[in-house]
Design a protein around this motif. Sequence first.
Motif, PDB file in Angstrom:
ATOM      1  N   ARG A 178      56.136  43.097  75.216  1.00  0.00           N
ATOM      2  CA  ARG A 178      54.924  43.508  76.024  1.00  0.00           C
ATOM      3  C   ARG A 178      55.495  43.281  77.567  1.00  0.00           C
ATOM      4  O   ARG A 178      54.694  43.940  78.367  1.00  0.00           O
ATOM      5  CB  ARG A 178      53.854  42.560  75.693  1.00  0.00           C
ATOM      6  N   TYR A 179      56.100  42.408  77.672  1.00  0.00           N
ATOM      7  CA  TYR A 179      56.467  41.866  79.052  1.00  0.00           C
ATOM      8  C   TYR A 179      57.769  42.773  79.426  1.00  0.00           C
ATOM      9  O   TYR A 179      58.803  43.128  78.729  1.00  0.00           O
ATOM     10  CB  TYR A 179      57.174  40.308  79.222  1.00  0.00           C
ATOM     11  N   ASN A 180      57.353  43.612  80.790  1.00  0.00           N
ATOM     12  CA  ASN A 180      58.502  44.625  81.071  1.00  0.00           C
ATOM     13  C   ASN A 180      59.294  43.616  82.030  1.00  0.00           C
ATOM     14  O   ASN A 180      58.661  43.048  83.310  1.00  0.00           O
ATOM     15  CB  ASN A 180      57.851  45.583  82.046  1.00  0.00           C
ATOM     16  N   PRO A 181      60.545  43.636  81.862  1.00  0.00           N
ATOM     17  CA  PRO A 181      61.514  42.788  83.162  1.00  0.00           C
ATOM     18  C   PRO A 181      61.454  43.427  84.454  1.00  0.00           C
ATOM     19  O   PRO A 181      61.913  42.455  85.441  1.00  0.00           O
ATOM     20  CB  PRO A 181      62.920  43.203  82.309  1.00  0.00           C
ATOM     21  N   LYS A 182      60.893  44.456  84.580  1.00  0.00           N
ATOM     22  CA  LYS A 182      60.940  45.235  85.821  1.00  0.00           C
ATOM     23  C   LYS A 182      59.743  44.337  86.730  1.00  0.00           C
ATOM     24  O   LYS A 182      59.639  44.644  87.797  1.00  0.00           O
ATOM     25  CB  LYS A 182      60.407  46.725  86.129  1.00  0.00           C
ATOM     26  N   MET A 183      58.901  43.741  85.940  1.00  0.00           N
ATOM     27  CA  MET A 183      57.806  42.843  86.817  1.00  0.00           C
ATOM     28  C   MET A 183      58.313  41.678  87.449  1.00  0.00           C
ATOM     29  O   MET A 183      57.783  40.987  88.280  1.00  0.00           O
ATOM     30  CB  MET A 183      56.831  42.533  85.783  1.00  0.00           C
ATOM     31  N   HIS A 184      59.643  41.218  87.075  1.00  0.00           N
ATOM     32  CA  HIS A 184      60.192  40.037  87.530  1.00  0.00           C
ATOM     33  C   HIS A 184      60.902  40.604  88.972  1.00  0.00           C
ATOM     34  O   HIS A 184      61.276  41.587  89.121  1.00  0.00           O
ATOM     35  CB  HIS A 184      61.594  39.677  86.844  1.00  0.00           C
ATOM     36  N   PRO A 185      60.988  39.488  90.045  1.00  0.00           N
ATOM     37  CA  PRO A 185      60.690  38.291  90.269  1.00  0.00           C
ATOM     38  C   PRO A 185      58.969  37.831  90.448  1.00  0.00           C
ATOM     39  O   PRO A 185      58.734  36.778  90.511  1.00  0.00           O
ATOM     40  CB  PRO A 185      61.625  37.564  91.215  1.00  0.00           C
ATOM     41  N   ILE A 186      58.417  38.839  91.005  1.00  0.00           N
ATOM     42  CA  ILE A 186      56.850  38.889  91.329  1.00  0.00           C
ATOM     43  C   ILE A 186      56.114  38.083  90.082  1.00  0.00           C
ATOM     44  O   ILE A 186      55.284  37.190  90.364  1.00  0.00           O
ATOM     45  CB  ILE A 186      56.381  40.065  91.613  1.00  0.00           C
TER      46      ILE A 186
END
Length: 358
Positions: A178-186
């Motif tokens: 469910r977590y998209n690594p593109k959300m990192h690092p924010i």
Amino acid sequence: MKRRNLQQMQQNQWKYKIIAFLLITCCLGSFVLMHMWHNRIKLQLLSREPKISFLFIARNRLSLDLVWDEFFQGAKEPLFSIFVHSRPGFVFSKATTKSAYFLGRQVSDSIQVDWGEASMIQAERILLQHALKDPLNQRFVFLSDSCIPLYNFSYIYDYIMSSSTSFVDSFADTKHGRYNPKMHPIVPVTSWRKGSQWTVLIRKHAEVIVEDEVVFPVFQLHCKRRSLPEFWRDKPFPADPSKEHNCIPDEHYVQTLLAHKGLEKEITRRPLTHSAWDLSASKDPERRGWHPLSYKFSDATAKLIQDIKAIDNIHYETENRREWCSSKGRPSACFLFARKFTRPAALRLINTALLNFQ
């Protein structure tokens, strides 16, 4: 000539001193008056009891408006406010609601909301923006159009107001699909949380959500539900649907934002709204558990209400944590509201006096 110039200079200096004295006096006077006015307003607010703001998210009309009408009849009107987010252009009038409490209570800047999209988060933020304009609104309860209250207003008011925390169903989401690594690092995975969108917020946390200009845009871009087969004809066919990120924004946003802001110690990590999830309810494994069960006319029995009210703890398997429910430092029922009730089911509860709000 020199003596005359000297006298003029001395006179001017005195004028400047007098003007400066007057300006300082005016400034100090204004400051004192503003301080007195601020204190007076503050005392007026403190002398008035805080309110609960009931925030409804509806498709169109509220099918359970008669249930809520009876609930609000048992309340002191200054102690609550009502805001409804419905589709753009929908107006609560005598033609669309039988309850006077909802007349004109729709927000004027509503948006089209689609399930599983970030528009649901935006609807929540719009409701909070309106509710926060009234400084007396100190608690904010999110409700769906299929929610019913389980207790009378006085009980619910005391229960919510006695707590200094928000009630936010929140647990660490171990399914990183469910977590998209593109959300990192924010938005780091360490802040990733999941839970119910039907939260009860204190004013501080409501303000955090409305003022957020960092996490919300990331959710808009990178938190999206998995595409459904019936819509593949309108979109490019996914190479491997099972590898798509299946992120439902409204199940993650508030929980993740408060964790990201380091505010988890200020929340009670359980919901106040009951939903029944039956993993065997759907024959389609892809859709199993996507929506809670709906209660129909035949389900609306005394046993159902008693069973929901009797729940006194919630177990979170992913964190091996059991949340025991309490109010005012004493053991209590976990839930104040319940969903999803159809109109016939809710009206049956009212007509048979299984819900008594007086």
